[in-house]
Design an enzyme around this catalytic site. Structure first.
Site, mmCIF file in Angstrom:
data_model
loop_
_atom_site.group_PDB
_atom_site.id
_atom_site.type_symbol
_atom_site.label_atom_id
_atom_site.label_comp_id
_atom_site.label_asym_id
_atom_site.label_seq_id
_atom_site.Cartn_x
_atom_site.Cartn_y
_atom_site.Cartn_z
ATOM 1 N N HIS A 62 93.933 42.147 -6.130
ATOM 2 C CA HIS A 62 94.216 41.321 -4.955
ATOM 3 C C HIS A 62 95.671 40.842 -4.899
ATOM 4 O O HIS A 62 96.160 40.522 -3.818
ATOM 5 C CB HIS A 62 93.296 40.104 -4.925
ATOM 6 C CG HIS A 62 91.858 40.446 -4.707
ATOM 7 N ND1 HIS A 62 91.394 40.988 -3.530
ATOM 8 C CD2 HIS A 62 90.774 40.330 -5.514
ATOM 9 C CE1 HIS A 62 90.084 41.187 -3.620
ATOM 10 N NE2 HIS A 62 89.688 40.807 -4.807
ATOM 11 N N GLN A 116 83.769 43.884 -14.952
ATOM 12 C CA GLN A 116 83.378 42.838 -14.007
ATOM 13 C C GLN A 116 82.054 43.168 -13.339
ATOM 14 O O GLN A 116 81.863 44.264 -12.801
ATOM 15 C CB GLN A 116 84.457 42.650 -12.942
ATOM 16 C CG GLN A 116 85.536 41.670 -13.373
ATOM 17 C CD GLN A 116 86.206 41.022 -12.188
ATOM 18 O OE1 GLN A 116 87.077 41.615 -11.574
ATOM 19 N NE2 GLN A 116 85.808 39.793 -11.888
ATOM 20 N N ASP A 122 82.686 37.633 -5.048
ATOM 21 C CA ASP A 122 82.278 38.948 -4.547
ATOM 22 C C ASP A 122 80.770 39.139 -4.679
ATOM 23 O O ASP A 122 80.143 39.781 -3.829
ATOM 24 C CB ASP A 122 83.012 40.054 -5.308
ATOM 25 C CG ASP A 122 84.359 40.383 -4.689
ATOM 26 O OD1 ASP A 122 84.646 39.874 -3.594
ATOM 27 O OD2 ASP A 122 85.131 41.133 -5.307
ATOM 28 N N GLU A 126 80.098 41.956 -10.264
ATOM 29 C CA GLU A 126 80.356 41.163 -9.066
ATOM 30 C C GLU A 126 79.695 41.756 -7.820
ATOM 31 O O GLU A 126 80.188 41.576 -6.705
ATOM 32 C CB GLU A 126 81.870 41.005 -8.855
ATOM 33 C CG GLU A 126 82.660 42.280 -8.964
ATOM 34 C CD GLU A 126 84.162 42.061 -8.856
ATOM 35 O OE1 GLU A 126 84.580 40.943 -8.501
ATOM 36 O OE2 GLU A 126 84.914 43.011 -9.114
#
Length: 253
Positions: free
Chosen positions: A45, A145, A173, A147
């Site tokens: 991001h 991760q 998320d 998510e």
């Protein structure tokens, strides 16, 4: 440093990190000076180039561990980022055992994986080439991760994949994948988080989570999370500035 940090992860020591998105080695250097155990350098991001993450790591030096979140689970991206000399990587959106295997294969040299062999900053530009190759697999920190609700459904098979070091929950998320964007305290979202946590506890897998602030970190610690990403660099900036202005204006009134 990475081998020592890796042992701390395995020992379930509480490790406090923060997300780095501002493309400034000075900002990251300051974050490392205040005492964080690790920095979560975010290429998913954050507006960070490969050159900038290298500058950030050079600015941080050996003060704390640098983990780079890759933009996606892609072998080329993983290779290019590992070549910059980070201590390890965080891979977003790992939703299946097959995707977890792809991560491990891309991060580890043969015979444990298929990481591309080259000369780069990771090996001090070739100065300690053979030593790096001999110890890279054991030293590399690999964080997956979780998510997405699909990953929650597949968590048992994901954590059975050998070769990674920790699971890191991305609650925002995850909430979005459940049609509850941003509602991380929603009972169904919390139930999904608990499902991942209990599966990891049962298998002895270190588990972490992102939280926004100190209170979130304290609550996460009480719930058994040990690998914590706390806040984002720009959030610390605006929160401090806002608090200062509020203190000044409140006294004027």
């Amino acid at each position: 440093m990475s081998s020592n940090f890796k042992q701390k992860i395995r020992n379930n020591q509480v490790l406090l990190g923060s997300v780095v998105t501002i493309p400034s080695s000075t900002t990251a250097e300051i974050m490392s000076l205040v005492g964080f155990d690790w920095l979560w350098i975010d290429m998913e991001h954050g507006p960070l180039s490969l050159e900038k993450i290298q500058e950030i790591m050079q600015g941080v030096g050996n003060r704390c561990t640098c983990l780079v979140r890759v933009p996606c689970n892609d072998r080329v991206w993983i290779t290019r980022i590992l070549d910059r000399g980070c201590d390890g990587i965080i891979v977003p959106q790992v939703n299946s055992a097959e995707e977890a295997k792809q991560v491990v294969n891309a991060c580890k040299y043969s015979p444990e994986g298929n990481r591309s062999v080259t000369i780069s900053r990771a090996q001090n530009y070739g100065i300690n080439l053979q030593d790096y190759y001999e110890h890279a697999n054991e030293n590399m920190i690999i964080v997956l991760q979780i998510e997405h609700i699909e990953a929650v459904r597949n968590i048992e098979s994901i954590i059975n994949v050998p070769g990674f070091d920790a699971i890191l929950i991305g609650p925002f998320d995850l909430s979005g994948s459940m049609g509850k964007t941003g509602l991380i305290n929603d009972p169904e979202v919390q139930e999904a988080i608990a499902t991942v946590k209990e599966a990891c506890f049962k298998k002895g897998i270190p588990i972490g989570i992102y939280v926004d602030d100190a209170q979130g970190a304290i609550s996460a610690k009480k719930n058994g999370f040990t690998f914590l990403g706390v806040g984002i660099d720009f959030m610390y900036f605006w929160k401090s500035a806002k608090r200062t202005l509020e203190e000044i204006t409140s006294k004027e009134n």
